[in-house]
Design a protein around this motif. Structure first.
Motif, PDB file in Angstrom:
ATOM      1  N   ARG A 472       0.828  -1.210   0.000  1.00  0.00           N
ATOM      2  CA  ARG A 472       0.000   0.000   0.000  1.00  0.00           C
ATOM      3  C   ARG A 472       0.861   1.259   0.000  1.00  0.00           C
ATOM      4  O   ARG A 472       0.529   2.250  -0.657  1.00  0.00           O
ATOM      5  CB  ARG A 472      -0.932  -0.004   1.211  1.00  0.00           C
ATOM      6  CG  ARG A 472      -1.999  -1.087   1.141  1.00  0.00           C
ATOM      7  CD  ARG A 472      -2.874  -1.071   2.392  1.00  0.00           C
ATOM      8  NE  ARG A 472      -3.869  -2.142   2.354  1.00  0.00           N
ATOM      9  CZ  ARG A 472      -4.692  -2.411   3.354  1.00  0.00           C
ATOM     10  NH1 ARG A 472      -4.649  -1.695   4.473  1.00  0.00           N
ATOM     11  NH2 ARG A 472      -5.566  -3.395   3.249  1.00  0.00           N
ATOM     12  N   PHE A 473       1.964   1.214   0.742  1.00  0.00           N
ATOM     13  CA  PHE A 473       2.884   2.353   0.738  1.00  0.00           C
ATOM     14  C   PHE A 473       3.422   2.592  -0.665  1.00  0.00           C
ATOM     15  O   PHE A 473       3.486   3.738  -1.140  1.00  0.00           O
ATOM     16  CB  PHE A 473       4.027   2.091   1.715  1.00  0.00           C
ATOM     17  CG  PHE A 473       5.111   3.132   1.681  1.00  0.00           C
ATOM     18  CD1 PHE A 473       4.968   4.323   2.373  1.00  0.00           C
ATOM     19  CD2 PHE A 473       6.281   2.922   0.953  1.00  0.00           C
ATOM     20  CE1 PHE A 473       5.963   5.298   2.343  1.00  0.00           C
ATOM     21  CE2 PHE A 473       7.276   3.880   0.917  1.00  0.00           C
ATOM     22  CZ  PHE A 473       7.121   5.072   1.610  1.00  0.00           C
ATOM     23  N   ALA A 474       3.817   1.517  -1.345  1.00  0.00           N
ATOM     24  CA  ALA A 474       4.342   1.642  -2.705  1.00  0.00           C
ATOM     25  C   ALA A 474       3.287   2.211  -3.648  1.00  0.00           C
ATOM     26  O   ALA A 474       3.600   3.027  -4.531  1.00  0.00           O
ATOM     27  CB  ALA A 474       4.833   0.285  -3.202  1.00  0.00           C
ATOM     28  N   GLU A 475       2.046   1.815  -3.490  1.00  0.00           N
ATOM     29  CA  GLU A 475       0.968   2.316  -4.352  1.00  0.00           C
ATOM     30  C   GLU A 475       0.766   3.818  -4.152  1.00  0.00           C
ATOM     31  O   GLU A 475       0.567   4.567  -5.124  1.00  0.00           O
ATOM     32  CB  GLU A 475      -0.319   1.553  -4.063  1.00  0.00           C
ATOM     33  CG  GLU A 475      -0.268   0.109  -4.532  1.00  0.00           C
ATOM     34  CD  GLU A 475      -1.432  -0.734  -4.024  1.00  0.00           C
ATOM     35  OE1 GLU A 475      -1.612  -1.853  -4.523  1.00  0.00           O
ATOM     36  OE2 GLU A 475      -2.152  -0.259  -3.115  1.00  0.00           O
ATOM     37  N   GLN A 493       5.328  -1.741 -10.775  1.00  0.00           N
ATOM     38  CA  GLN A 493       5.113  -3.121 -11.219  1.00  0.00           C
ATOM     39  C   GLN A 493       5.309  -4.160 -10.117  1.00  0.00           C
ATOM     40  O   GLN A 493       5.141  -5.357 -10.337  1.00  0.00           O
ATOM     41  CB  GLN A 493       6.039  -3.439 -12.399  1.00  0.00           C
ATOM     42  CG  GLN A 493       7.518  -3.169 -12.141  1.00  0.00           C
ATOM     43  CD  GLN A 493       8.242  -4.277 -11.399  1.00  0.00           C
ATOM     44  OE1 GLN A 493       8.034  -5.452 -11.712  1.00  0.00           O
ATOM     45  NE2 GLN A 493       9.061  -3.913 -10.425  1.00  0.00           N
ATOM     46  N   TRP A 494       5.634  -3.715  -8.899  1.00  0.00           N
ATOM     47  CA  TRP A 494       5.881  -4.653  -7.800  1.00  0.00           C
ATOM     48  C   TRP A 494       4.574  -5.261  -7.315  1.00  0.00           C
ATOM     49  O   TRP A 494       3.569  -4.575  -7.139  1.00  0.00           O
ATOM     50  CB  TRP A 494       6.589  -3.925  -6.656  1.00  0.00           C
ATOM     51  CG  TRP A 494       6.935  -4.810  -5.496  1.00  0.00           C
ATOM     52  CD1 TRP A 494       7.497  -6.053  -5.548  1.00  0.00           C
ATOM     53  CD2 TRP A 494       6.745  -4.510  -4.112  1.00  0.00           C
ATOM     54  NE1 TRP A 494       7.677  -6.546  -4.277  1.00  0.00           N
ATOM     55  CE2 TRP A 494       7.222  -5.627  -3.377  1.00  0.00           C
ATOM     56  CE3 TRP A 494       6.229  -3.418  -3.423  1.00  0.00           C
ATOM     57  CZ2 TRP A 494       7.182  -5.659  -1.987  1.00  0.00           C
ATOM     58  CZ3 TRP A 494       6.198  -3.450  -2.045  1.00  0.00           C
ATOM     59  CH2 TRP A 494       6.659  -4.561  -1.324  1.00  0.00           C
ATOM     60  N   ASP A 495       4.590  -6.566  -7.031  1.00  0.00           N
ATOM     61  CA  ASP A 495       3.387  -7.268  -6.583  1.00  0.00           C
ATOM     62  C   ASP A 495       3.255  -7.352  -5.068  1.00  0.00           C
ATOM     63  O   ASP A 495       2.319  -7.966  -4.550  1.00  0.00           O
ATOM     64  CB  ASP A 495       3.324  -8.681  -7.184  1.00  0.00           C
ATOM     65  CG  ASP A 495       4.498  -9.563  -6.736  1.00  0.00           C
ATOM     66  OD1 ASP A 495       5.315  -9.110  -5.907  1.00  0.00           O
ATOM     67  OD2 ASP A 495       4.592 -10.709  -7.227  1.00  0.00           O
ATOM     68  N   GLY A 496       4.182  -6.760  -4.327  1.00  0.00           N
ATOM     69  CA  GLY A 496       4.081  -6.737  -2.872  1.00  0.00           C
ATOM     70  C   GLY A 496       4.716  -7.912  -2.156  1.00  0.00           C
ATOM     71  O   GLY A 496       4.657  -7.991  -0.924  1.00  0.00           O
TER      72      GLY A 496
END
Length: 693
Positions: A472-475, A493-496
């Protein structure tokens, strides 16, 4: 430890001696059942019989290197193991000082830091309803110097417990769950458990299968403890995770020049005991000098902090010799149904645990058991004035009022140290220091989505590495374009998932840590962990400017600064190629041996140091997973049970680290239970015969 390692370990010894666990353990023996006391005596006799066979060549290598011989094992030594575990899983007094220091914050900031309610919570008992805040009467904000002393003690605690694999950082220790047969492929319940503790070599667990008149059980135990701690017998399976209630209180004691302290009933003389600690003079010799260490005690407990005339005494359930950690497990090993299981837990006096349960009849359950005090006033969240009766412990939460479930309609129970009770639960101190909900939420969502669970599916959940808050932080970072085009593209593009070969996982984690650190620096005395876990995401998502450091115009500027700092640091450490900035660079299997770093001799204790998946906010917490259990009641020969390294503590043994790959990958490690499969799996047999008298 100072008798072995010298003056470097003296402060750790002083910390332990303050508690007086040796004397408490001896007193505790009188409160045990005759059956358990007999078992402890027999166990000690067996240990001592083995020690008696050892000579200078056959004694374990650590004893040879350190030049000492173990003393005879006593029943009270087993009790002390339970007390050490209590220190690992129920030490929260430092949080009382932190909460007191946070009272200088504005009401809005204080609410953000202390709020435990989130949309992601997995609440098992009760519901969330608005409640007025109620806290203990504080005795004034602690000074910076007393906070520094408390931090130093916490560092000593961490060092000491880490050496033996018992340290659980911030009490966040373990996942467990149980699902009913209506959610499984074969119609039978499944129980899973993976405790999280600081890794070490040898590990803290030992796999055992015990058969004796009146019992047959298999699972893991602590070396030094008779019986199975987590596992199953032929009727039931059980597991445990930490609850995190407040079972420690600090009292600011008022002393006069004569050594008396003030109570609600007048002045009383303090008790002073002298502890004699042997300190090794030279690592190459066994000579010791005796250091006298005085411990002052009030009716509340030992004085553990003293600064500028202020003395803080500690009251703790583990210091009451009537509270024992082992009796419940002794009875659980022999239980055959829910009634006998809960009857055993009624007497449990160790650090409060979420005990999950499943049986061969298809029943599942959960009971949060332990001795949790009720105060005369307040909830124990901050230090009390010891000269009043306000902080008196008047009773414990009644066993019947402790949260529990039996065959819930959902057919699913998940605990991962999260807040398990709603805000309408009347005992506020129950989940005082609960963990954030991320592991529990991910586990619950994965299990809920599968109505045909089997052992492989459960294994996959135990090994899951999705990091919900970091994703969520990355989003948010991407939506704000709060970094360089390269960083934004990478995180987009990271899936977490926290995979060893993921550059994005490392980048997101480091930027988040940087942002949390800058906010914490600007908002002292709020701990950086509280900012990272409770404040950061909401502050950025809701643009809460009260938390924004003044040198930044907005949160985008803060994140851009962190992106620049982090990428420069990673480039300096791993080179300019971003593909080399991987999570596995910092997240590696680490199982340190106390002698592993010693020049020349340490190499023999080496353990695998490969990159591993997972993080503290994913179901798989990497090296901190101290064992994994999957049990299907009735199909006991399909039980999967694995520990990180191996059974043997001998680095020359082929069983020192032979389970590592199965632990890392999830390959099934079957622990057979019935006679025929055990005989088939056996590779050797040792028979002990009583000596003629």
């Amino acid at each position: 430890m100072a008798e072995i390692f010298g003056a470097a370990a003296l402060e750790e010894d002083k910390r332990w001696r303050r508690f007086g666990f040796g004397g408490i353990a001896e007193q505790n023996l009188q409160y045990l059942s005759p059956q358990l006391r007999s078992a402890l005596e027999s166990y000690a006799a067996g240990v001592n019989a083995y020690i008696a066979t050892l000579d200078a060549k056959t004694i374990p290598v650590e004893f040879r290197i350190l030049q000492y011989r173990p003393a005879e094992w006593k029943p009270a030594d087993t009790i002390v193991i339970g007390k050490i575990l209590a220190d690992a899983l129920s030490s929260t007094w430092n949080q009382d000082l932190i909460r007191a220091s946070l009272q200088i914050l504005s009401p809005e900031k204080l609410a953000d830091v202390t709020n435990q309610v989130t949309p992601d919570d997995v609440v098992l008992f009760g519901s969330d309803r608005p409640r007025s805040a109620a806290v203990s009467p504080a005795s004034g904000s602690p000074s910076l110097s007393i906070s520094a002393l408390a931090d130093a003690q916490e560092a000593e605690r961490a060092n000491s417990l880490s050496r033996i694999g018992f340290y659980a950082e911030e009490l966040a220790a373990s996942n467990n769950w149980v699902v009913s047969g209506k959610r499984t492929a074969n119609g039978k319940p499944i129980l899973a458990n993976d405790p999280h503790l600081r890794p070490t070599a040898p590990g803290i667990w030992y796999l055992v299968h015990l058969s004796a008149p009146g019992m047959r059980a298999a699972g893991v135990t602590f070396p030094g403890v008779p019986g199975v701690v987590l596992g199953h017998n032929d009727a039931i399976a059980w597991g445990a995770t930490n609850v995190g209630p407040d079972v420690q209180d600090l009292y600011v004691e008022t002393f006069d020049e004569k050594g008396n302290y003030k109570t609600s009933k007048g002045w009383q003389p303090a008790r002073v005991r002298t502890e004699k600690i042997n300190v090794r003079k030279n690592p190459l010799k066994t000579d010791v000098e005796v250091v006298d260490f005085q411990v002052t005690e009030t009716d509340h407990g030992p004085v553990i902090l003293e600064d500028g005339g202020k003395k803080y005494a500690l009251k703790w359930t583990a210091l009451d010799p009537r509270n024992n950690e082992l009796e419940a497990f002794f009875v659980v090993n022999r239980a055959s149904d829910w009634a006998q299981f809960t009857s055993a837990l009624r007497g449990y006096g160790g650090p409060a645990q979420n005990f999950v349960y499943a049986d061969v009849k298809g029943n599942i359950g959960w009971y949060a058991a332990g001795r949790i005090p009720i105060r005369r006033t307040g909830d124990g969240s901050m230090p009390y004035d010891g000269s009043t009766a306000e902080g008196d412990w008047i009773s414990n939460i009644p066993f019947e009022e402790l949260p529990h479930l039996y065959n819930p309609p959902s057919g699913l129970i998940v605990t991962a140290n999260q807040r398990t009770v709603g805000t309408d639960y009347k005992h506020r101190s129950f989940i005082r220091d609960a963990a954030t909900p991320w592991r529990a939420r991910r586990i619950y969502d994965l299990l809920s989505a599968n109505q045909k669970l089997d052992a492989d599916a459960v294994r996959d959940v135990q090994h899951d590495v999705m990091n919900i808050p970091l994703k969520r932080f990355a989003e948010v970072f991407v939506r704000m374009s709060a970094g360089s085009p390269e960083t934004v593209a990478s995180l987009k593009q990271w899936d977490g998932r926290m995979l060893p070969d993921s550059p994005d996982a490392l980048l997101a984690n480091e930027i988040r840590n940087c942002a949390a650190g800058k906010i914490a620096t600007a908002n002292k005395p709020v701990p950086v962990g509280a900012i990272r876990e409770r404040v950061l995401h909401r502050a950025i998502a809701e643009n809460k400017r009260i938390w924004l450091p003044e040198q930044f115009a907005d949160y985008g500027a803060l994140l851009r600064a962190c992106d620049s700092e982090v990428t420069a640091a990673l480039a300096g450490k791993y080179g300019p190629d971003r593909s080399k900035w991987t999570w596995g660079q910092v997240n590696r299997a680490r199982f340190p041996h106390p002698l592993g770093a010693v020049p020349f001799i340490g190499a023999q204790f080496a353990t695998p140091a490969v990159a591993v998946a997972g993080s503290g906010q994913t179901p798989n917490v990497a090296s901190a997973v101290s064992m994994r259990l999957i049990a299907i009641p009735g199909l006991w020969d399909e039980t999967r049970h694995v520990i990180p390294l191996g059974q043997s503590g001998d680095p020359q043994s082929p069983y020192f680290k032979d389970q590592f790959e199965a632990w890392r990958t999830g390959a099934p490690m079957i622990f057979p239970f019935t006679a025929a499969p055990v005989e088939k799996a056996a590779v050797s047999r040792v028979q002990f015969v009583p000596a003629a008298r």
